[in-house]
Enzyme design. Sequence first.
Site, PDB file in Angstrom:
ATOM      1  N   VAL A  55       0.811  -1.086   0.046  1.00 39.42           N
ATOM      2  CA  VAL A  55      -0.025  -0.179  -0.188  1.00 39.42           C
ATOM      3  C   VAL A  55       1.010   1.411   0.020  1.00 39.42           C
ATOM      4  CG1 VAL A  55       0.014   0.029   2.565  1.00 39.42           C
ATOM      5  CG2 VAL A  55      -1.977   1.056   1.300  1.00 39.42           C
ATOM      6  N   ASN A  84       2.180  -0.839  10.337  1.00 37.21           N
ATOM      7  CA  ASN A  84       2.944  -1.126  11.469  1.00 37.21           C
ATOM      8  C   ASN A  84       2.326  -0.686  12.647  1.00 37.21           C
ATOM      9  OD1 ASN A  84       3.473   1.435  11.718  1.00 37.21           O
ATOM     10  ND2 ASN A  84       5.781   1.402  11.228  1.00 37.21           N
ATOM     11  N   GLY A  85       3.003  -0.805  13.986  1.00 32.69           N
ATOM     12  CA  GLY A  85       2.347  -0.274  15.211  1.00 32.69           C
ATOM     13  C   GLY A  85       2.797   1.186  15.545  1.00 32.69           C
ATOM     14  N   MET A  86       3.531   1.779  14.748  1.00 29.29           N
ATOM     15  CA  MET A  86       4.019   2.986  14.784  1.00 29.29           C
ATOM     16  C   MET A  86       4.719   3.613  15.910  1.00 29.29           C
ATOM     17  SD  MET A  86       0.129   4.556  13.837  1.00 29.29           S
ATOM     18  CE  MET A  86      -0.575   2.717  14.421  1.00 29.29           C
ATOM     19  N   VAL A  87       5.514   2.556  16.464  1.00 29.22           N
ATOM     20  CA  VAL A  87       6.518   2.723  17.347  1.00 29.22           C
ATOM     21  C   VAL A  87       7.783   3.370  16.952  1.00 29.22           C
ATOM     22  CG1 VAL A  87       7.796   1.628  19.241  1.00 29.22           C
ATOM     23  CG2 VAL A  87       5.465   0.861  18.811  1.00 29.22           C
ATOM     24  N   VAL A 141       6.420  -5.090 -10.140  1.00 25.50           N
ATOM     25  CA  VAL A 141       7.750  -5.287 -11.010  1.00 25.50           C
ATOM     26  C   VAL A 141       8.158  -6.718 -11.112  1.00 25.50           C
ATOM     27  CG1 VAL A 141      10.298  -4.431 -10.994  1.00 25.50           C
ATOM     28  CG2 VAL A 141       8.328  -3.041 -10.055  1.00 25.50           C
ATOM     29  N   HIS A 188      10.022  -7.381  12.109  1.00 28.34           N
ATOM     30  CA  HIS A 188      11.267  -6.568  11.866  1.00 28.34           C
ATOM     31  C   HIS A 188      12.251  -7.249  10.700  1.00 28.34           C
ATOM     32  CE1 HIS A 188      10.300  -4.580  15.665  1.00 28.34           C
ATOM     33  NE2 HIS A 188       9.579  -4.017  14.949  1.00 28.34           N
TER      34      HIS A 188
END
Length: 561
Positions: free
Chosen positions: A85, A93-96, A221, A470
């Site tokens: 996206v 993600n968790g925005m940490v 791609v 990660h």
Amino acid sequence: MTENRYDYIIVGAGSAGCVLANRLTEDARHRVLLLETGGSDKSIFIQMPTALSIPMNTKKYAWQFETEPEPFLDNRRMHCPRGKVLGGSSSINGMVYVRGHARDFDEWDSEGATGWHYRNVLPYFRKAETWAFGGNDYRGDKGPLGVNNGNNMQNPLYKAFIRAGSDAGYFETDDYNGTQQEGFGAMHMTVKNGRRWSTANAYLRPAMERDNLTVVTHALVHKVLLDGKTATGVRYEQGGKVHEAKAAEEVILSAGSIGSPHLLQLSGIGKREVLEKAGIEVKHELPGVGENLQDHLEFYFQYRCKQPVSLNGKLDWWNKLKIGVRWILRKDGLGATNHFESCGFIRSKAGVEWPDLQYHFLPAAMRYDGKEAFNGDGFQLHIGHNKPKSRGFVHVQSADPKQAPTIRFNYLQHEADREGFRDCVRLTREIINQPAMDEYRGAEIQPGAEVQTDEEIDAFVRQAVESAYHPSCSCKMGTDELAVVDPETRVHGIRNLRVVDSSIFPTIPNGNLNSPTIMVAERAADLIRGREPLQPSDAPVVMDDQWQTRQRPGQAKRALA
């Protein structure tokens, strides 16, 4: 087949690609094409911070990769979602917001990523951000990336956890992204004005106002086009039609730690035996492509809460509706936070120089994906050993770009990693049993009081750990035989081709990866443009002066290193 010409082609509109699209188009002379397989990020479930579990588990917004059976996790297949996206994984993600420890980047430099030491990268962290509490020698105040503390720890459990860490003899830290990572304190998140502040919001949208940027979504791609040992463009598919785009200057892969090595392999760049097994012609043998794969694991340490202050009381449909309506109308309240508002970074044992264990504190007892909420009040700590020695791989399976690669992390292969998780269990119990938690701490739900011996802990961990999402290091930067890119981010042996994303990390930092990925892209943009690097920082780093002989500092004097 249609063909278009640009100066730069960026593959992947994620955490790194959006940064590059912005910085490269600052020069109006550069025509830039940004290709993204996914589509729009305008969903409320992406923009509302508290809804973070939804896009991560939605095929529309994330590649739902799965590993091969992991041999040291009882052959479990592990979920490995990656952003698909605008904004990439920064949109799911968790925005940490954790940069990692200063020594993580000194480690990169010592591993062959010359010039990527802490003094050189700190200015790029500062350049990227606007810290809600003002700039200083460590924090930025003019960057695109908004960073704050969510709701400023209004729930009493957050501060109780920090006090418990102090009771146990650890530091309290005012800013783990500043002078001192080690210790317990408030956690930071990429949220601005109550919205997820992804790289799409922070970097891409301003750049899309420029005439020299073309963004193409829903574009898969197939490969990098090569003329001998020179990258000339890419072939991609959109709407059932195949297109080719040519790059006069460079092709830059920012498809992430799964996508970038896979795309190199599809293009005939990689380990000979891997390519030949997949039926792909070897264009350039580069053994390190897809190797050195690393990730963080974590598990949930859960407790009952004796007081009705946890978020478990807000999980019924009526409270969720109220939270959602308030967020829609005002962009604040419980909808405007990821709920990880306090944290800790500690060393697992004496002799470990910088923190290798990380805590995310959540004032609720539930899974990261929002499922299986505990019936009653509870709280939990996400805890993991963050400097793993185990290494895995990403291998192409066939020449078909629509077939997912083979992924195996070899989680917990190394004994040091298993030992690290035993430390996680024992040290966490000690912290939570401090006086600061007495009025809140109920019975231990997970792992459970019966899990005590090394063997019992190991068995629990094999079944309970999950990826912290990660993945990294699969196209490592350096000069050794497994290095894929040089310290300028250029692919070894191929002209006009770079990789810029978390795959080029030589080793995984102690922390979440969005922030260092953005930093890498900021610095790489200057390298690509041939600009003078930002002036190195002389800001000191606080370390425990007796790390060689003790696991925690107690009330001892801190030392400047």
